[in-house]
Scaffold this motif. Structure first.
Motif, PDB file in Angstrom:
ATOM      1  N   GLN A  67       0.847  -1.194   0.000  1.00 21.17           N
ATOM      2  CA  GLN A  67       0.000   0.000   0.000  1.00 21.17           C
ATOM      3  C   GLN A  67       0.883   1.245   0.000  1.00 21.17           C
ATOM      4  O   GLN A  67       1.858   1.314   0.745  1.00 21.17           O
ATOM      5  N   TRP A  68       0.505   2.215  -0.839  1.00 25.63           N
ATOM      6  CA  TRP A  68       1.165   3.514  -0.870  1.00 25.63           C
ATOM      7  C   TRP A  68       0.226   4.556  -0.282  1.00 25.63           C
ATOM      8  O   TRP A  68      -0.948   4.628  -0.653  1.00 25.63           O
ATOM      9  N   ARG A  69       0.744   5.398   0.652  1.00 29.43           N
ATOM     10  CA  ARG A  69      -0.061   6.424   1.303  1.00 29.43           C
ATOM     11  C   ARG A  69       0.653   7.769   1.236  1.00 29.43           C
ATOM     12  O   ARG A  69       1.872   7.832   1.093  1.00 29.43           O
ATOM     13  N   ALA A  85       4.341   7.050   2.317  1.00 28.12           N
ATOM     14  CA  ALA A  85       4.630   5.846   3.085  1.00 28.12           C
ATOM     15  C   ALA A  85       4.352   4.626   2.233  1.00 28.12           C
ATOM     16  O   ALA A  85       3.341   4.555   1.528  1.00 28.12           O
ATOM     17  N   LEU A  86       5.269   3.674   2.280  1.00 25.51           N
ATOM     18  CA  LEU A  86       5.094   2.395   1.607  1.00 25.51           C
ATOM     19  C   LEU A  86       4.971   1.309   2.669  1.00 25.51           C
ATOM     20  O   LEU A  86       5.878   1.131   3.482  1.00 25.51           O
ATOM     21  N   ASP A  87       3.853   0.606   2.682  1.00 26.31           N
ATOM     22  CA  ASP A  87       3.648  -0.518   3.590  1.00 26.31           C
ATOM     23  C   ASP A  87       3.755  -1.816   2.801  1.00 26.31           C
ATOM     24  O   ASP A  87       2.986  -2.041   1.855  1.00 26.31           O
ATOM     25  N   ILE A  88       4.727  -2.639   3.192  1.00 25.29           N
ATOM     26  CA  ILE A  88       4.895  -3.954   2.577  1.00 25.29           C
ATOM     27  C   ILE A  88       4.689  -4.999   3.654  1.00 25.29           C
ATOM     28  O   ILE A  88       5.518  -5.145   4.555  1.00 25.29           O
ATOM     29  N   ASN A  89       3.568  -5.707   3.583  1.00 25.47           N
ATOM     30  CA  ASN A  89       3.273  -6.743   4.565  1.00 25.47           C
ATOM     31  C   ASN A  89       3.421  -6.210   5.989  1.00 25.47           C
ATOM     32  O   ASN A  89       4.063  -6.809   6.848  1.00 25.47           O
ATOM     33  N   ASN A  90       2.853  -5.018   6.218  1.00 25.66           N
ATOM     34  CA  ASN A  90       2.820  -4.372   7.535  1.00 25.66           C
ATOM     35  C   ASN A  90       4.177  -3.832   7.989  1.00 25.66           C
ATOM     36  O   ASN A  90       4.331  -3.452   9.148  1.00 25.66           O
TER      37      ASN A  90
END
Length: 327
Positions: free
Chosen positions: A151-153, A209-214
């Motif tokens: 996810q990108w935020r 922010a980049l979320d990769i597998n939390n």
């Protein structure tokens, strides 16, 4: 004097979390740099024992046992991310990490019989951009796995911009959020998860922010203003705030040589100026306003010219390029 050129500053920064770990030394690095984590010893004694760990997984990286003459480097741990990158000084016990990458971000621990030291490495890339250019925020993945979720935020509100869920084989780009400022500008790579922003403007500056597998990585897109100052004068870089609210944390960075020079942590009224960094070039020159977070540099010289960034947790408040001219 205002420069409308866009400079992209990509950090992997979580400063508001770093202050929760006492006694650590923060290192700011660019991708590809080398860093030496110093043990503080000039020479090890005959009965000394030293162990270096990557603290997140408590994974041993290197150790020295002087009594048995044992020196070991564990370069193949954690899927080999440290392979051929670790060098241990057999006299001092200091550890050097070469060719730094995003995957090396994190907390490192040194433990001896009498001392525990901690270092936090932050790694980022800096790219100069012109208004209207494109930029790619890299996930650092070569290929996503079948169970990956990305996810990108954007911004302090953590507005969702794009996501990939390999488990459900779905990929979505949310272009119409934030009054449509990203409309027709986002491109998501379905193999690596990297995000490209095309035709960038000043309204795209801020925190990503980049979320990769939390697991989270932070990026900042900064727009630099320009100002000229006469040598010997004082320069105050305003935070843009009249008062810092309870719980806010401000961090001032000198970007030319990647150094944290000041920070404020409001919940315990803790104001810190790091004026001995960079061989003391800022010594007795920095003043941080504890009410507003503004930074003053006194008796400025040409060696203080460069780029300054003010970070507020996940957000960017100021980015200023300072030039100094002679008396």
């Amino acid at each position: 004097m205002r420069e409308m050129a866009i400079k992209l500053v990509l950090f992997c920064l979580c400063f508001w979390r770093l202050d929760d770990v006492s006694g650590q030394e923060i290192k700011l690095l660019k991708s590809g740099d080398s860093v030496t984590l110093k043990s503080g010893l000039t020479e090890m004694k005959d009965d000394d024992e030293i162990q270096w760990r990557f603290a997140k997984e408590k994974t041993p990286l290197a150790e020295i046992l002087k009594q048995v003459g044992n020196l070991t480097v564990y370069g193949d741990v954690l899927d080999g991310r440290f392979r051929d990158r670790l060098k241990l000084d057999h006299q001092t016990g200091s550890l050097t990490i070469t060719d730094i990458r995003m995957e090396h971000t994190g907390l490192y621990e040194l433990e001896t019989k009498s001392v525990m030291k901690r270092f936090f490495l932050n790694i980022f890339d800096e790219i100069s951009m012109k208004d209207g250019d494109s930029v790619t925020l890299n996930s650092d993945l070569t290929e996503m796995k079948d169970d990956d979720v990305i996810q990108w935020r954007f911004g302090n509100e953590n507005t969702l911009l794009a996501e990939i869920n390999k488990q459900t084989d779905s990929m979505t780009v949310y272009e119409d959020v934030l009054d449509g400022r990203f409309r027709n500008r986002l491109k998501l790579n379905n193999q690596t998860g990297s995000l490209t922003i095309t035709n960038t403007t000043t309204e795209h500056a801020g925190a990503y922010a980049l979320d990769i597998n939390n697991e989270r990585k932070m990026f900042l897109l900064a727009v630099y203003d320009e100002i000229s100052v006469k040598e010997g004068d004082s320069l105050t870089i305003n935070s843009g705030r009249t008062e810092i609210t309870t719980g806010e944390m401000f961090f001032w960075l000198y970007m030319n040589e990647i150094a944290l020079i000041a920070r404020t942590k409001q919940w315990d009224d803790n104001i810190t100026v790091y004026d001995d960094v960079l061989d003391g070039r800022f010594r007795d020159r920095l003043k941080l306003d504890d009410q507003t977070g503004s930074l003053t540099i006194r008796n400025i010289t040409t060696q203080h010219a460069g780029r300054y960034v003010l970070l507020k947790e996940r957000g960017l408040f100021k980015a200023l390029s300072v030039s100094v001219y002679g008396k």
